[in-house]
Write a protein that holds these residues in place. Structure first.
Motif, PDB file in Angstrom:
ATOM      1  N   ALA A  23       0.869  -1.233   0.077  1.00  0.00           N
ATOM      2  CA  ALA A  23       0.068   0.004  -0.181  1.00  0.00           C
ATOM      3  C   ALA A  23       0.904   1.227   0.046  1.00  0.00           C
ATOM      4  CB  ALA A  23      -0.913   0.056   1.035  1.00  0.00           C
ATOM      5  N   PRO A  42      -4.519   9.811  -6.438  1.00  0.00           N
ATOM      6  CA  PRO A  42      -5.693   8.923  -6.677  1.00  0.00           C
ATOM      7  C   PRO A  42      -6.209   8.008  -5.718  1.00  0.00           C
ATOM      8  CG  PRO A  42      -4.107   8.590  -8.245  1.00  0.00           C
ATOM      9  CD  PRO A  42      -3.293   9.346  -7.288  1.00  0.00           C
ATOM     10  N   ASN A  43      -7.244   7.981  -5.674  1.00  0.00           N
ATOM     11  CA  ASN A  43      -7.998   6.835  -4.620  1.00  0.00           C
ATOM     12  C   ASN A  43      -7.173   5.450  -4.762  1.00  0.00           C
ATOM     13  OD1 ASN A  43     -10.832   7.947  -5.892  1.00  0.00           O
ATOM     14  ND2 ASN A  43     -10.693   8.179  -3.877  1.00  0.00           N
ATOM     15  N   GLY A  44      -6.775   5.057  -3.425  1.00  0.00           N
ATOM     16  CA  GLY A  44      -5.893   3.838  -3.146  1.00  0.00           C
ATOM     17  C   GLY A  44      -4.434   4.295  -3.313  1.00  0.00           C
ATOM     18  N   LYS A  47      -2.805   7.130   0.804  1.00  0.00           N
ATOM     19  CA  LYS A  47      -2.572   8.290   1.563  1.00  0.00           C
ATOM     20  C   LYS A  47      -2.961   8.251   3.110  1.00  0.00           C
ATOM     21  CE  LYS A  47      -5.367  10.436  -0.860  1.00  0.00           C
ATOM     22  NZ  LYS A  47      -5.645   9.430  -2.192  1.00  0.00           N
ATOM     23  N   SER A  48      -4.060   7.327   3.119  1.00  0.00           N
ATOM     24  CA  SER A  48      -4.658   7.148   4.420  1.00  0.00           C
ATOM     25  C   SER A  48      -3.729   5.899   5.373  1.00  0.00           C
ATOM     26  CB  SER A  48      -6.076   6.583   4.414  1.00  0.00           C
ATOM     27  OG  SER A  48      -7.019   7.608   3.972  1.00  0.00           O
ATOM     28  N   THR A  49      -3.026   5.027   4.481  1.00  0.00           N
ATOM     29  CA  THR A  49      -2.286   4.205   5.119  1.00  0.00           C
ATOM     30  C   THR A  49      -0.946   4.916   5.726  1.00  0.00           C
ATOM     31  OG1 THR A  49      -2.965   2.461   3.510  1.00  0.00           O
ATOM     32  CG2 THR A  49      -0.805   2.151   4.609  1.00  0.00           C
ATOM     33  N   GLN A  90     -10.792   9.895   7.885  1.00  0.00           N
ATOM     34  CA  GLN A  90     -11.240  10.214   6.621  1.00  0.00           C
ATOM     35  C   GLN A  90     -12.875  10.193   6.825  1.00  0.00           C
ATOM     36  OE1 GLN A  90      -9.582   8.030   3.374  1.00  0.00           O
ATOM     37  NE2 GLN A  90     -11.153   8.439   2.012  1.00  0.00           N
ATOM     38  N   HIS A 199      -8.739  15.728  -1.598  1.00  0.00           N
ATOM     39  CA  HIS A 199      -9.156  15.698  -2.869  1.00  0.00           C
ATOM     40  C   HIS A 199      -9.544  17.069  -3.587  1.00  0.00           C
ATOM     41  CE1 HIS A 199      -8.408  11.553  -3.845  1.00  0.00           C
ATOM     42  NE2 HIS A 199      -9.175  11.207  -2.634  1.00  0.00           N
TER      43      HIS A 199
HETATM   44  N1  LIG Z   1      -6.553  -2.284   6.466  1.00  0.00           N
HETATM   45  C1  LIG Z   1      -6.179  -2.742   5.263  1.00  0.00           C
HETATM   46  N2  LIG Z   1      -6.152  -4.046   4.801  1.00  0.00           N
HETATM   47  C2  LIG Z   1      -5.806  -4.296   3.527  1.00  0.00           C
HETATM   48  N3  LIG Z   1      -5.652  -3.587   2.569  1.00  0.00           N
HETATM   49  C3  LIG Z   1      -5.781  -2.174   2.921  1.00  0.00           C
HETATM   50  C4  LIG Z   1      -6.046  -1.583   4.082  1.00  0.00           C
HETATM   51  N4  LIG Z   1      -5.917  -0.469   4.453  1.00  0.00           N
HETATM   52  C5  LIG Z   1      -5.668  -0.184   2.865  1.00  0.00           C
HETATM   53  N5  LIG Z   1      -5.652  -1.027   2.270  1.00  0.00           N
HETATM   54  C6  LIG Z   1      -5.210  -0.974   0.710  1.00  0.00           C
HETATM   55  O1  LIG Z   1      -4.091  -0.013   0.557  1.00  0.00           O
HETATM   56  C7  LIG Z   1      -4.241   0.514  -0.702  1.00  0.00           C
HETATM   57  C8  LIG Z   1      -4.187   2.017  -0.195  1.00  0.00           C
HETATM   58  O2  LIG Z   1      -5.284   2.274   0.455  1.00  0.00           O
HETATM   59  P1  LIG Z   1      -5.254   3.775   1.226  1.00  0.00           P
HETATM   60  O3  LIG Z   1      -6.711   3.794   1.982  1.00  0.00           O
HETATM   61  O4  LIG Z   1      -4.145   4.297   1.954  1.00  0.00           O
HETATM   62  O5  LIG Z   1      -5.824   4.875   0.085  1.00  0.00           O
HETATM   63  P2  LIG Z   1      -5.821   6.359  -0.158  1.00  0.00           P
HETATM   64  O6  LIG Z   1      -4.810   7.008  -0.811  1.00  0.00           O
HETATM   65  O7  LIG Z   1      -6.322   7.051   1.064  1.00  0.00           O
HETATM   66  O8  LIG Z   1      -7.252   6.396  -1.039  1.00  0.00           O
HETATM   67  P3  LIG Z   1      -8.717   7.226  -0.871  1.00  0.00           P
HETATM   68  O9  LIG Z   1      -8.316   8.502  -1.623  1.00  0.00           O
HETATM   69  O10 LIG Z   1      -9.755   6.477  -1.623  1.00  0.00           O
HETATM   70  O11 LIG Z   1      -9.014   7.588   0.623  1.00  0.00           O
HETATM   71  C9  LIG Z   1      -5.878   0.458  -1.240  1.00  0.00           C
HETATM   72  O12 LIG Z   1      -5.481  -0.575  -2.282  1.00  0.00           O
HETATM   73  C10 LIG Z   1      -6.299  -0.042   0.081  1.00  0.00           C
HETATM   74  O13 LIG Z   1      -7.473  -1.216  -0.556  1.00  0.00           O
END
Ligand SMILES: Nc1ncnc2c1ncn2[C@@H]1O[C@H](COP(=O)(O)OP(=O)(O)OP(=O)(O)O)[C@@H](O)[C@H]1O
Ligand SMILES: [Mg+2]
Length: 245
Positions: A23, A42-44, A47-49, A90, A199
């Motif tokens: 991730a 972009p989504n995924g 960022k949140s990770t 989020q 976003h």
């Molecule tokens: N706890 C988890 N277990 C498994 N996969 C996860 C977990 N948390 C995030 N992911 C995966 O890690 C990747 C990054 O996710 P993340 O939520 O960090 O993206 P993001 O940039 O915050 O997206 P968004 O803009 O949609 O919020 C994605 O493919 C997501 O499905």
């Protein structure tokens, strides 16, 4: 000036896997005192990770996070918030069946002395225009005001680094203006800084000093708003898409 004083947050070679999915991969970034630092993509993109790792809600698979000159123990959220690194989630960071006042008070528990908490709650509510709503149950408020409650809680914690995960989602234009004004004011004293995942590109480009772009968990670009807006790689991967307009 030492490195510790120049950077408030240092993320070095941080990766986080979920089973076979990487991730976040080999992320380096640095947030300096006084700045508003944007983390976009972009989504995924991861960022949140990244927020989860920085704030100790998730341990990194590898890599190191240093805050205010000290290494943070991975996966210990309490250590990060005690040290002054506070984040929002989020999808909202408040208790639905508690009053706005009690919600904001929760924010003060870690770092504000008991005798100063009432004043801190008032101050945070006032900043976000929530003074009239202190006795309302948070879950009964319209969506936009609930988002403002989450921000008020995090501000009442008096963080050195305020990490906000999509704080502007669902806010109307007036509320967006309020939040941007509050964030700008917040970072102006004591070297406090803000790490912003968002976003709403108009807002990001207006308020951020520096921006870091993630794509599929990896570094894509970094720079000031003008550099990011004109970067062909960023336009192709993200800014050209409808969700970033
Ligand atoms: N706890 C988890 N277990 C498994 N996969 C996860 C977990 N948390 C995030 N992911 C995966 O890690 C990747 C990054 O996710 P993340 O939520 O960090 O993206 P993001 O940039 O915050 O997206 P968004 O803009 O949609 O919020 C994605 O493919 C997501 O499905
Ligand atoms: Mg996210």
């Amino acid at each position: 000036m030492s490195i510790e004083m120049q950077s408030l947050l240092q993320v070095e070679a941080v990766s986080r896997r979920f089973g076979g999915l990487v991730a976040v991969k080999d992320l380096d970034l640095e947030v300096r005192p006084g700045e508003i630092f944007g983390l976009i993509g972009p989504n995924g993109a991861g960022k949140s990770t990244t927020f989860n790792v920085i704030s100790g809600f998730l341990a990194p698979t590898s890599g190191k996070v240093t805050f205010a000159g000290k290494a943070l123990p991975g996966g210990k959220a309490g250590a990060a918030s005690q040290a002054g690194l506070v984040r929002t989630f989020q999808h909202g960071s408040y208790v639905r069946n508690m009053s706005v006042r009690d919600n904001i008070r929760l924010g003060t528990l870690a770092r504000i002395a008991p005798g100063n908490r009432i004043a801190k709650v008032r101050e945070a509510a006032d900043l976000l225009g929530l003074t009239e709503m202190l006795d309302e149950i948070a879950g009964n408020l319209p969506h936009g005001l609930q988002r403002l409650v989450s921000i008020a809680i995090s501000i009442a914690a008096a963080p050195k680094l305020l990490c906000l995960d999509e704080p502007l989602t669902g806010l109307n234009e007036t509320e967006v203006t309020t939040v941007l004004r509050v964030l700008n004011g917040y970072r102006e004293s004591d070297g406090r800084a803000i790490l912003l995942v968002e976003h709403n590109m108009k807002a990001v480009m207006k308020i951020c000093d520096r921006i870091h772009v993630l794509h599929h968990g990896e570094f894509l670009a970094s720079g000031n708003p003008a550099e990011i807006q004109n970067n062909p790689k960023v336009i192709e991967a993200y800014l050209g898409q409808a969700n970033a307009s």
